[in-house]
Design a protein around this motif. Structure first.
Motif, PDB file in Angstrom:
ATOM      1  N   GLY A  90       0.860  -1.179   0.000  1.00  0.00           N
ATOM      2  CA  GLY A  90       0.000   0.000   0.000  1.00  0.00           C
ATOM      3  C   GLY A  90       0.895   1.226   0.000  1.00  0.00           C
ATOM      4  N   GLY A  91       0.602   2.182   0.898  1.00  0.00           N
ATOM      5  CA  GLY A  91       1.352   3.428   0.901  1.00  0.00           C
ATOM      6  C   GLY A  91       2.452   3.500   1.941  1.00  0.00           C
ATOM      7  N   VAL A  92       2.212   4.252   3.005  1.00  0.00           N
ATOM      8  CA  VAL A  92       3.280   4.644   3.932  1.00  0.00           C
ATOM      9  C   VAL A  92       3.949   3.441   4.619  1.00  0.00           C
ATOM     10  N   GLY A 138      -6.059   1.366  -6.055  1.00  0.00           N
ATOM     11  CA  GLY A 138      -7.461   1.678  -5.755  1.00  0.00           C
ATOM     12  C   GLY A 138      -7.646   3.043  -5.117  1.00  0.00           C
ATOM     13  N   ASP A 139      -6.559   3.605  -4.544  1.00  0.00           N
ATOM     14  CA  ASP A 139      -6.620   4.942  -3.917  1.00  0.00           C
ATOM     15  C   ASP A 139      -6.456   6.055  -4.943  1.00  0.00           C
ATOM     16  N   ASP A 140      -6.186   5.688  -6.209  1.00  0.00           N
ATOM     17  CA  ASP A 140      -5.939   6.716  -7.228  1.00  0.00           C
ATOM     18  C   ASP A 140      -7.138   7.649  -7.342  1.00  0.00           C
ATOM     19  N   SER A 173      -1.749   9.131  -8.116  1.00  0.00           N
ATOM     20  CA  SER A 173      -1.632   7.724  -7.741  1.00  0.00           C
ATOM     21  C   SER A 173      -0.852   7.653  -6.415  1.00  0.00           C
ATOM     22  N   PRO A 174      -1.544   7.945  -5.283  1.00  0.00           N
ATOM     23  CA  PRO A 174      -0.831   8.178  -4.023  1.00  0.00           C
ATOM     24  C   PRO A 174       0.091   7.044  -3.588  1.00  0.00           C
ATOM     25  N   ASP A 175      -0.378   5.805  -3.660  1.00  0.00           N
ATOM     26  CA  ASP A 175       0.464   4.733  -3.123  1.00  0.00           C
ATOM     27  C   ASP A 175       1.711   4.517  -3.982  1.00  0.00           C
ATOM     28  N   VAL A 176       1.544   4.593  -5.297  1.00  0.00           N
ATOM     29  CA  VAL A 176       2.709   4.472  -6.191  1.00  0.00           C
ATOM     30  C   VAL A 176       3.707   5.595  -5.883  1.00  0.00           C
ATOM     31  N   GLY A 206       4.646  11.248   5.700  1.00  0.00           N
ATOM     32  CA  GLY A 206       4.833  10.018   4.924  1.00  0.00           C
ATOM     33  C   GLY A 206       4.303  10.075   3.512  1.00  0.00           C
ATOM     34  N   TRP A 207       3.834  11.240   3.063  1.00  0.00           N
ATOM     35  CA  TRP A 207       3.416  11.430   1.666  1.00  0.00           C
ATOM     36  C   TRP A 207       3.843  12.823   1.220  1.00  0.00           C
ATOM     37  N   GLY A 208       3.898  13.023  -0.078  1.00  0.00           N
ATOM     38  CA  GLY A 208       4.354  14.302  -0.609  1.00  0.00           C
ATOM     39  C   GLY A 208       5.880  14.399  -0.606  1.00  0.00           C
ATOM     40  N   THR A 221      -9.477  23.015  -2.227  1.00  0.00           N
ATOM     41  CA  THR A 221      -8.137  22.398  -2.203  1.00  0.00           C
ATOM     42  C   THR A 221      -7.971  21.489  -0.985  1.00  0.00           C
ATOM     43  N   TRP A 222      -8.939  20.622  -0.766  1.00  0.00           N
ATOM     44  CA  TRP A 222      -8.905  19.740   0.411  1.00  0.00           C
ATOM     45  C   TRP A 222      -7.774  18.720   0.343  1.00  0.00           C
ATOM     46  N   PHE A 223      -7.305  18.376  -0.852  1.00  0.00           N
ATOM     47  CA  PHE A 223      -6.219  17.405  -0.989  1.00  0.00           C
ATOM     48  C   PHE A 223      -4.931  18.193  -1.207  1.00  0.00           C
ATOM     49  N   LYS A 224      -4.008  18.065  -0.268  1.00  0.00           N
ATOM     50  CA  LYS A 224      -2.820  18.924  -0.268  1.00  0.00           C
ATOM     51  C   LYS A 224      -1.791  18.428  -1.276  1.00  0.00           C
ATOM     52  N   LEU A 225      -1.624  19.188  -2.333  1.00  0.00           N
ATOM     53  CA  LEU A 225      -0.675  18.812  -3.386  1.00  0.00           C
ATOM     54  C   LEU A 225       0.410  19.877  -3.464  1.00  0.00           C
ATOM     55  N   GLY A 226       1.634  19.496  -3.141  1.00  0.00           N
ATOM     56  CA  GLY A 226       2.765  20.416  -3.229  1.00  0.00           C
ATOM     57  C   GLY A 226       3.165  20.646  -4.679  1.00  0.00           C
ATOM     58  N   GLN A 286       6.131  20.372  -6.258  1.00  0.00           N
ATOM     59  CA  GLN A 286       6.944  19.324  -6.903  1.00  0.00           C
ATOM     60  C   GLN A 286       6.111  18.062  -7.133  1.00  0.00           C
ATOM     61  N   ASP A 287       5.240  17.758  -6.170  1.00  0.00           N
ATOM     62  CA  ASP A 287       4.335  16.616  -6.322  1.00  0.00           C
ATOM     63  C   ASP A 287       3.460  16.829  -7.562  1.00  0.00           C
ATOM     64  N   LEU A 288       2.951  18.061  -7.730  1.00  0.00           N
ATOM     65  CA  LEU A 288       2.107  18.367  -8.887  1.00  0.00           C
ATOM     66  C   LEU A 288       2.844  18.133 -10.208  1.00  0.00           C
ATOM     67  N   PHE A 345     -12.393   6.677  -1.582  1.00  0.00           N
ATOM     68  CA  PHE A 345     -11.534   6.476  -0.407  1.00  0.00           C
ATOM     69  C   PHE A 345     -10.840   7.767   0.038  1.00  0.00           C
ATOM     70  N   GLN A 346     -10.329   8.552  -0.911  1.00  0.00           N
ATOM     71  CA  GLN A 346      -9.619   9.786  -0.519  1.00  0.00           C
ATOM     72  C   GLN A 346     -10.587  10.804   0.092  1.00  0.00           C
ATOM     73  N   GLU A 347     -11.810  10.805  -0.424  1.00  0.00           N
ATOM     74  CA  GLU A 347     -12.849  11.677   0.127  1.00  0.00           C
ATOM     75  C   GLU A 347     -13.128  11.274   1.583  1.00  0.00           C
ATOM     76  N   TYR A 348     -13.240   9.965   1.804  1.00  0.00           N
ATOM     77  CA  TYR A 348     -13.479   9.438   3.162  1.00  0.00           C
ATOM     78  C   TYR A 348     -12.300   9.785   4.075  1.00  0.00           C
ATOM     79  N   LEU A 349     -11.071   9.496   3.610  1.00  0.00           N
ATOM     80  CA  LEU A 349      -9.889   9.608   4.477  1.00  0.00           C
ATOM     81  C   LEU A 349      -9.456  11.053   4.678  1.00  0.00           C
ATOM     82  N   VAL A 350      -9.329  11.784   3.583  1.00  0.00           N
ATOM     83  CA  VAL A 350      -8.700  13.107   3.660  1.00  0.00           C
ATOM     84  C   VAL A 350      -9.748  14.209   3.849  1.00  0.00           C
ATOM     85  N   ARG A 351     -10.753  14.229   2.969  1.00  0.00           N
ATOM     86  CA  ARG A 351     -11.711  15.343   3.059  1.00  0.00           C
ATOM     87  C   ARG A 351     -12.577  15.236   4.306  1.00  0.00           C
TER      88      ARG A 351
HETATM   89  N1  FO1 Z   1      -3.210  12.450   3.022  1.00  0.00           N
HETATM   90  C1  FO1 Z   1      -3.838  13.317   3.853  1.00  0.00           C
HETATM   91  O1  FO1 Z   1      -4.222  12.932   4.945  1.00  0.00           O
HETATM   92  N2  FO1 Z   1      -4.077  14.616   3.458  1.00  0.00           N
HETATM   93  C2  FO1 Z   1      -3.680  15.096   2.268  1.00  0.00           C
HETATM   94  O2  FO1 Z   1      -3.933  16.267   1.958  1.00  0.00           O
HETATM   95  C3  FO1 Z   1      -2.964  14.194   1.387  1.00  0.00           C
HETATM   96  C4  FO1 Z   1      -2.453  14.618   0.174  1.00  0.00           C
HETATM   97  C5  FO1 Z   1      -1.690  13.723  -0.597  1.00  0.00           C
HETATM   98  C6  FO1 Z   1      -1.113  14.141  -1.798  1.00  0.00           C
HETATM   99  C7  FO1 Z   1      -0.376  13.263  -2.580  1.00  0.00           C
HETATM  100  C8  FO1 Z   1      -0.214  11.942  -2.162  1.00  0.00           C
HETATM  101  O3  FO1 Z   1       0.521  11.103  -2.914  1.00  0.00           O
HETATM  102  C9  FO1 Z   1      -0.770  11.510  -0.982  1.00  0.00           C
HETATM  103  C10 FO1 Z   1      -1.506  12.378  -0.178  1.00  0.00           C
HETATM  104  N3  FO1 Z   1      -2.060  11.977   1.025  1.00  0.00           N
HETATM  105  C11 FO1 Z   1      -2.745  12.856   1.824  1.00  0.00           C
HETATM  106  C12 FO1 Z   1      -1.891  10.603   1.504  1.00  0.00           C
HETATM  107  C13 FO1 Z   1      -2.827   9.614   0.846  1.00  0.00           C
HETATM  108  O4  FO1 Z   1      -4.041  10.138   0.485  1.00  0.00           O
HETATM  109  C14 FO1 Z   1      -3.076   8.366   1.694  1.00  0.00           C
HETATM  110  O5  FO1 Z   1      -2.224   8.274   2.784  1.00  0.00           O
HETATM  111  C15 FO1 Z   1      -2.896   7.137   0.875  1.00  0.00           C
HETATM  112  O6  FO1 Z   1      -3.790   7.112  -0.197  1.00  0.00           O
HETATM  113  C16 FO1 Z   1      -3.117   5.894   1.724  1.00  0.00           C
HETATM  114  O7  FO1 Z   1      -2.410   4.867   1.207  1.00  0.00           O
END
Ligand code: FO1
Length: 315
Positions: free
Chosen positions: A7-9, A34-36, A45-48, A64-66, A85-90, A92-94, A148-154
């Motif tokens: 997965g991700g982190v 699936g988190d894309d 594609s956050p996990d990638v 652990g992201w960005g 802008t609920w999803f934080k995109l830096g 360089q990430d952009l 999923f991102q709406e549930y987790l982040v927003r």
């Molecule tokens: N997680 C957050 O909790 N808040 C964010 O604003 C956020 C932005 C973000 C941007 C790029 C990226 O690759 C990941 C980001 N994540 C953010 C983490 C991510 O949404 C989740 O941790 C993973 O999808 C879970 O595997």
């Protein structure tokens, strides 16, 4: 070759340990997509990206992201323009999302794009998106299904979880690269990632479970749940909604019939007999990855468990 379901982190940190023990070129990370999510017209594609950035040494270490030390000029301007802008995109990430989106529009596969990003950023392991097809994880809440991102982040994982749905999964297929990695792997490791929405998505892809069973390699998972709580992320409500205990035993129940060995934390030592009763061997160790030494030690223990299992010498 070692294959790792990721997965991700948690997976990225685990892979940092694996590359201290095995040459990076011998490791294929099969990563959940699936988190894309699509935002501002861009494919994210956050996990990638978390796996790529972490192993390339440019991850923002606390969250652990960005990208580390990234700026937010683009997001600030988008906000001024009235965009949510609920999803934080830096910035360089952009740049990565702009390139990914352009390449996708030009007809490239996510797999080749990940390979291009890997080479450009200097990531030691092969990063294989689980599929080139669109799959979207939705969380079913009393208000309906949300991404999923709406549930987790927003919405900050505050909704009651009634279930999980992987949209598009029946039509999606693992890539040829994923199937080849599974066929060639001398061991399959399951990173300490969310068993429902990270690893569960990969396992739900038609053909993946059969490919693992057919390959016959030892399969060793690391529990992401320690002392009844996830190290990071929303595993608890998701596991609960799927009928699993929120514990290392619940992780064993999730992976029953798939894994040979579960690596659990010292804090969960008492769960060993109940997990063994499911037909899963248990290795107890310190699974908290505080720094490089702990990451390497966890990778070593996990790989040793796979080798012992394959040799029939499990302690
Ligand atoms: N997680 C957050 O909790 N808040 C964010 O604003 C956020 C932005 C973000 C941007 C790029 C990226 O690759 C990941 C980001 N994540 C953010 C983490 C991510 O949404 C989740 O941790 C993973 O999808 C879970 O595997």
């Amino acid at each position: 070759m070692i294959a790792v379901l990721a997965g991700g982190v948690g997976a990225a940190r685990f892979l940092e340990g694996v590359v201290q023990v095995v040459p990076g070129d011998d490791v294929a990370a099969i990563v959940n997509t699936g988190d894309d999510v699509q935002l501002h017209g861009l494919m994210i594609s956050p996990d990638v990206d978390i796996v790529l950035y972490t192993l390339a040494g440019i991850i923002e270490p606390t969250q652990g992201w960005g990208v580390r030390d990234d700026t937010t000029a683009v997001l600030t301007m988008l906000q001024r323009l009235g965009v949510d802008t609920w999803f934080k995109l830096g910035d360089q990430d952009l740049a990565v999302h702009i390139l990914r989106t352009a390449l996708l529009r030009a007809g490239a596969r996510p797999t080749t794009i990940a390979a291009q990003l890997r080479a450009a950023l200097g990531c030691p392991v092969r990063v294989l998106p689980m599929t080139d097809d669109a799959v979207a994880t939705h969380i079913i809440t009393p208000d309906g299904a949300i991404h999923f991102q709406e549930y987790l982040v927003r919405r900050r994982a505050r909704d009651t979880v009634l279930g999980v749905a992987f949209h598009g999964i029946e039509q999606a297929r693992p890539t040829a690269e994923v199937l080849a990695a599974l066929a060639d792997a001398e061991a399959l490791l399951i990173a300490p990632s969310n068993p429902v929405v990270s690893v569960g998505t990969i396992l739900a892809l038609p053909g993946v479970r059969a490919a693992i069973a057919g390959a016959g390699m030892p399969v060793v998972a690391v529990s992401p749940i320690v002392a009844g709580a996830p190290i990071k992320g929303p595993a608890a409500p998701l596991m609960h909604a799927q009928g699993f205990a929120v514990s290392a035993l619940g992780v064993a129940q999730c992976y029953r019939g798939l894994i040979d060995v579960l690596v659990i934390d010292d804090a969960d030592r008492a769960l060993r007999p109940a997990i063994e009763a499911l037909g899963i061997a248990v290795v107890v160790t310190d699974t908290i990855m505080r720094g490089p030494a702990e990451k390497a030690a966890l990778a070593r223990v996990t790989l040793d468990a796979a080798r012992h299992h394959a040799a029939g010498t499990h302690p």
